[in-house]
Design a protein around this motif. Structure first.
Motif, PDB file in Angstrom:
ATOM      1  N   ILE A 110       1.190   4.209  -2.947  1.00  0.00           N
ATOM      2  CA  ILE A 110       0.845   5.613  -2.691  1.00  0.00           C
ATOM      3  C   ILE A 110       2.035   6.525  -2.966  1.00  0.00           C
TER       4      ILE A 110
ATOM      5  N   HIS B 222      -4.277  -0.990  -6.129  1.00  0.00           N
ATOM      6  CA  HIS B 222      -2.898  -1.483  -6.139  1.00  0.00           C
ATOM      7  C   HIS B 222      -2.849  -2.974  -6.482  1.00  0.00           C
TER       8      HIS B 222
ATOM      9  N   GLN C 156      -2.731   7.227 -11.395  1.00  0.00           N
ATOM     10  CA  GLN C 156      -2.609   6.590 -10.085  1.00  0.00           C
ATOM     11  C   GLN C 156      -2.986   7.497  -8.921  1.00  0.00           C
TER      12      GLN C 156
ATOM     13  N   ALA D 196       2.566   6.777  -6.685  1.00  0.00           N
ATOM     14  CA  ALA D 196       1.553   7.637  -7.311  1.00  0.00           C
ATOM     15  C   ALA D 196       1.929   9.106  -7.177  1.00  0.00           C
TER      16      ALA D 196
ATOM     17  N   THR E 210      -5.110   6.670  -4.837  1.00  0.00           N
ATOM     18  CA  THR E 210      -4.479   6.587  -3.520  1.00  0.00           C
ATOM     19  C   THR E 210      -5.503   6.522  -2.388  1.00  0.00           C
TER      20      THR E 210
ATOM     21  N   HIS F 206       0.827  -1.202   0.000  1.00  0.00           N
ATOM     22  CA  HIS F 206       0.000   0.000   0.000  1.00  0.00           C
ATOM     23  C   HIS F 206       0.867   1.261   0.000  1.00  0.00           C
TER      24      HIS F 206
END
Length: 449
Positions: A180, A272, A250, A183, A254, A176
């Protein structure tokens, strides 16, 4: 350099900058489609549903386009969406949603700290195929998920090439936190590239002056003066498209990834774990054939509109019984797919462009021509590849040929988008509010100040 400041009303915005809704009829498909697919097939057949819903949707959109003075991207995409689900397919009878189930016993067991099991966030899911539900409470999420599934991930839709990959998951999903951070990094990269290319465009007369050829001399620059002007300018155009589209997919993802991390969303809703939006750019060139243009559109660039734009061609190919995997079927589907993709993208042109010397229809033709030329590139690659295979070209040579061919093709077709973008005023303003380049070089960080 000071940027033009324009105070726009909504009417000026949708008529002179970018088209948008101007009547309630624009939103009718958003109401009709959920209602239509909530009616089970044992009450209304596909033919009945199509005969009632599709004319209403089409008429409402035609009315919306009449008021708007032309189409826009979202509304024409809604028409393709409606045709794909109502006319070309029968989702209530033939589509299956892939749903994951996990073992509750394993799910409730708390792994010991430091044990091997603690590395697993969940047990291996078992998948089931969910047909159109008879139960109303199950039907609503089934229909809702269908209508927002642009790429039909976790759906079996009757296409062997698509269905064989379902459920489709990222082969090596990032954590994760890594997703993030990546992105945000990609968004920042796109921002910087957009800033730097805009800095070039502000000083290159081709991007701001009508009548200047893409082959005209570049602004004086010692490092680039020996390179072909067309190559430099097409690279600027390509980088702007890449930064605007390719690096922004992306960031909106998030939030659901963070919610999944916190345990509020199931695996199927966490981006993801999805197949990536874009493929490998390097893999476009490292194939044992001449196919960089085909690989760009089929393997690298996002496939969000693939099913909707290809639907009419697949339907027509089936109607005339073209054999599967035949060149004639491939070329027909490619031609129709890029024609409809071009129609979608001419929706970027407002009815009365504010900065243009060319008419709206002339700009639409430029954009449509760009997309309609792509199957010509496919046909050229197919023909040349057949000849090269007889010679026995080694793979490293194919890589070089693909790079040279793709560069030449971009220099041929991108000036069409460049001319349209120049008339639409895309390079008259700096698209980012804070410019790192301008701040570092002249001490002025705000581009609209």
């Amino acid at each position: 350099m000071s940027q033009p400041t324009i105070a726009l009303t909504y009417d000026e915005l949708v008529n002179r900058i970018v088209p948008g809704p101007q009547s309630l009829s624009y939103f009718v498909p958003l109401v009709i489609l959920p209602i239509a697919f909530s009616i089970p097939p044992w009450i209304a057949s596909k033919q009945t549903l199509c005969a009632v819903a599709l004319p209403i949707i089409t008429a409402s959109l035609v009315h919306a386009w009449t008021i708007m003075g032309g189409i826009d991207v979202i509304s024409f995409d809604m028409l393709l969406h409606s045709c794909h689900l109502l006319l070309f397919n029968d989702p209530r009878r033939h589509f299956r949603r892939i749903v994951a189930k996990t073992a509750t016993a394993e799910k409730t067991r708390t792994p010991e700290l430091g044990s091997r099991d603690s590395k697993n966030e969940s047990t291996t899911p078992q998948y089931v195929e969910q047909a159109y539900p008879a139960n109303w409470s199950e039907r609503l999420p089934w229909v809702g998920t269908l209508l927002i599934s642009m790429r039909f991930v976790d759906w079996k839709i009757g296409s062997p090439s698509h269905d064989s990959k379902q459920p489709d998951r990222c082969p090596n999903p990032p954590s994760h936190l890594r997703f993030i951070l990546t992105a945000f990094l990609r968004t920042l990269t796109g921002y910087v590239v957009l800033d730097l290319t805009s800095a070039w465009a502000q000083h290159d007369p081709y991007f701001k002056t009508f009548g200047v050829s893409v082959d005209s001399p570049l602004p004086q620059h010692d490092l680039l003066v020996s390179l072909p002007p067309r190559l430099i300018r097409c690279t600027i155009i390509a980088l702007q498209v890449w930064a605007t589209v390719g690096q922004q997919f992306q960031l909106p993802c998030t939030l659901p990834v963070a919610l999944h991390w916190a345990g509020y969303l199931p695996d199927a809703w966490s981006p993801h774990l999805w197949p990536t939006f874009f493929g490998s750019f390097i893999a476009m060139f490292t194939t044992s054939s001449l196919g960089a243009v085909r690989n760009f559109w089929g393997r690298y660039w996002h496939q969000t509109l693939r099913h909707y734009c290809s639907g009419p061609g697949v339907w027509l190919a089936d109607l005339v019984r073209l054999p599967r995997r035949s060149q004639s079927r491939y070329l027909l589907i490619s031609a129709t797919t890029f024609f409809f993709s071009g129609i979608v993208h001419i929706g970027l042109v407002p009815p009365n462009p504010m900065f243009a010397l060319k008419s709206a229809n002339q700009l639409r033709r430029l954009i449509l021509t760009f997309f309609c030329l792509q199957p010509v590139g496919f046909a050229f690659e197919t023909a040349v590849s057949a000849g090269l295979r007889r010679i026995g070209i080694p793979k490293p040579i194919y890589t070089i040929l693909n790079i040279l061919w793709f560069t030449a093709w971009c220099c041929f077709v991108l000036p069409l988008l460049g001319e349209a973008g120049r008339n639409l005023g895309y390079w008259l303003v700096w698209p980012v509010p804070i410019s790192l380049w301008q701040g570092i070089t002249v001490g002025k960080w705000l581009t609209n100040g």
